[in-house]
Design an enzyme around this catalytic site. Sequence first.
Site, PDB file in Angstrom:
ATOM      1  N   ARG A   1      36.608  28.084 -34.567  1.00 52.37           N
ATOM      2  CA  ARG A   1      37.952  27.518 -34.574  1.00 52.37           C
ATOM      3  C   ARG A   1      37.959  26.117 -33.978  1.00 52.37           C
ATOM      4  O   ARG A   1      37.443  25.885 -32.887  1.00 52.37           O
ATOM      5  CB  ARG A   1      38.904  28.420 -33.772  1.00 52.37           C
ATOM      6  CG  ARG A   1      40.342  27.895 -33.674  1.00 52.37           C
ATOM      7  CD  ARG A   1      40.998  27.791 -35.050  1.00 52.37           C
ATOM      8  NE  ARG A   1      42.316  27.193 -34.957  1.00 52.37           N
ATOM      9  CZ  ARG A   1      43.460  27.879 -34.970  1.00 52.37           C
ATOM     10  NH1 ARG A   1      43.432  29.189 -35.051  1.00 52.37           N
ATOM     11  NH2 ARG A   1      44.617  27.273 -34.911  1.00 52.37           N
TER      12      ARG A   1
ATOM     13  N   GLY B   1      46.545  33.709 -31.651  1.00 50.03           N
ATOM     14  CA  GLY B   1      47.281  34.624 -32.515  1.00 50.03           C
ATOM     15  C   GLY B   1      46.378  35.536 -33.318  1.00 50.03           C
ATOM     16  O   GLY B   1      46.693  36.710 -33.534  1.00 50.03           O
TER      17      GLY B   1
ATOM     18  N   GLU C   1      35.306  60.645 -15.694  1.00 48.39           N
ATOM     19  CA  GLU C   1      34.010  60.741 -15.005  1.00 48.39           C
ATOM     20  C   GLU C   1      34.081  60.129 -13.600  1.00 48.39           C
ATOM     21  O   GLU C   1      33.098  59.605 -13.092  1.00 48.39           O
ATOM     22  CB  GLU C   1      32.900  60.070 -15.821  1.00 48.39           C
ATOM     23  CG  GLU C   1      32.541  60.812 -17.088  1.00 48.39           C
ATOM     24  CD  GLU C   1      31.975  62.197 -16.823  1.00 48.39           C
ATOM     25  OE1 GLU C   1      31.088  62.345 -15.981  1.00 48.39           O
ATOM     26  OE2 GLU C   1      32.438  63.146 -17.485  1.00 48.39           O
TER      27      GLU C   1
END
Length: 683
Positions: A356, A443, A466
């Site tokens: 991006r 987004g 656990e």
Amino acid sequence: MDSGCSGNAIAAATERIRLIGSHLEEGGVADHPRLETAACAKAMRKVEFETDRLAEFIRGKHREVQEKVYEYFLSRPELQTPVEISMNEHRDLCMRQLLGLVRDAGIRPFRYVLEDPEKYFAILEAVGSVDMSLGIKTGVQFSLWGGSVINLGTKKHRDKYFDGIDSLEYPGCFAMTELHHGSNVQGLQTTATFDLVNDEFVINTPNDGAIKWWIGNAAVHGKFATVFARLLLPTHDIKGHSDMGVHAFIVPIRDMKTHQTLPGVEINDCGHKVGLNGVDNGALRFRSVRISRENLLNRFGDVSREGKYTSPLPTINKRFAATLGELVGGRVGLAYSSVGVLKIAVTIATRYSLLRQQFGPPKQPEVSILDYQSQQHKLMPMLASTYAFHFATVHLVQKYSEMKVSHDDELVGDVHALSAGLKAYVTSYTAKSISICRESCGGHGYAAVNRFGSLRNDHDIFQTFEGDNTVLLQQVAGDLLKQYKEKFQGGTLAVTWSYLKESMNSYLSQPNPVTARWEGEEHLRDPKFQLDAFRYRTSRLLQSVAVRLRKHSQNLGAFGAWNRCLNHLLTLAESHIESVILAKFIEAVQRCPDKNAQAALKVVCDLYALDRIWNDIGTYRNVDYVAPNKAKAIHKLTDYLSFQVRNIAGELVDAFDLPDHVTRAPIAMQSEAYSQYTQYVGF
């Protein structure tokens, strides 16, 4: 108000508005120090290494069986979990996935629980990567239900149940947790009363608080349950029964042929959960359910036909400790699997951040969002931590495997403490990190198909089951204090705590005013300095909390003093675990056979260490362990190392060796990510 102060505030606000506005100008971000540092990062000499060599070192000898798991599910698209699926459909699919793995792919995890635990945990990590619900259901069947039978039972139980558990003919549950009692297992209320006349145990739920709750495999698929209950023997005194403490019993809950619930057993569905909806959690109530005396898992305690109790261990507490000690594999598996989840989340976020582009200098191409310092500070220390946790949990699995062979008491204690600490620390870190990864992808991180939502929701419960993480960290702190006390009484220290042998000497001596000021890169990147800093902090925390506990116990008693110091104790436990993690990372770097890959790992290890020191710099400054100029140098070097790791971030996540069909998020595809993303929504 002073007019000068007011004027300064207005000027500062005006400058801030100008900077924010520059982000919106045509052409991208105006000249700014962040981009200057990004440019510097690109100019730095990149560490060159072959990804395959590093992947080979990381994945180890069980890479082949993981590939087999991945390839099986790739070849069976009908068994791949869709983004949108109802709870009932998911449960059915999860069972079909498990059946396919065992019966079609021929992968039999149960055989490795005893024979080769390292291979078992490798399989568990791989199936959890396919679907976390499948990973948990696999663990319930083989680690918990199956593990309890072979670890707490004797030869007669293994002979009778092993093949059925292995083949999934005997799907089962692990019924320990109760509605009112989770981590406090010694407080369980379910009873197993021996009936001398009929040579049977009678299992009862005495009140609503004792209903077994959150029992995996119970709501739909389970036919058996390992039920933890108080063993009551008849006596002739006024009480009528003698309580021998918590033991484990095999209790059939459904008919083998009709699958109908058996008489006296009541099963209800715990319903829709925040995550892991492929696992059918149920609640169990027992009303005078009769089982054979032979169904007592009798490794640590047995009852004869005449009602006489015998045990190789002398007290209830020792029997209880031995019982829980044999079940430590569940914690080992969760710690190991949590790192697998973190690898997926970090891989998705890192690949998207490299892909991006956003803003940039005026009239120049946009830059990758991973070139921004803020994005690096979110993700690069996290990537370094993922590597650190990988090596630490691999070490844990190896120690666990040794323990299963040797049964050495010292090793048992070591694995118990280390598994408690790593499970708590790693799962808490991973839970927080998944949300940070989501935010780092903006987004697109919010789209369900990109997996952060399901990863976060499915993994979240790792912090609770656990052993609740807060409870487990207290166990670690308690063990540290016990070791601390024994040191002064001439006792030996277990392996994990061995560095504390020196703690009263070198680690707790007054800081050297000369070394406190050393700020050279060679010194700060020296593993000895880093490890000494971690251990110094742990040693001071241990000594100071011991003093506080002694002081408060005089007025508040032992429990009150512990509660008063609880946050201090938790910090101590986390500090100790961080020291162990760093030690194992340093060892891994040193034994890496490929020199170029070793150089890359060294950069990652240095970032992990210095980032942790910087995050707690106040502690080091308060005791003059680090002088102001050295603190600045640590901060500067941490930034530099973040840039260095950013330059090899793509190669580092590629070395996790996770195929696209395993990560599955379109924004994390190694090629044509956007085109696959747009195809997903119908373009």
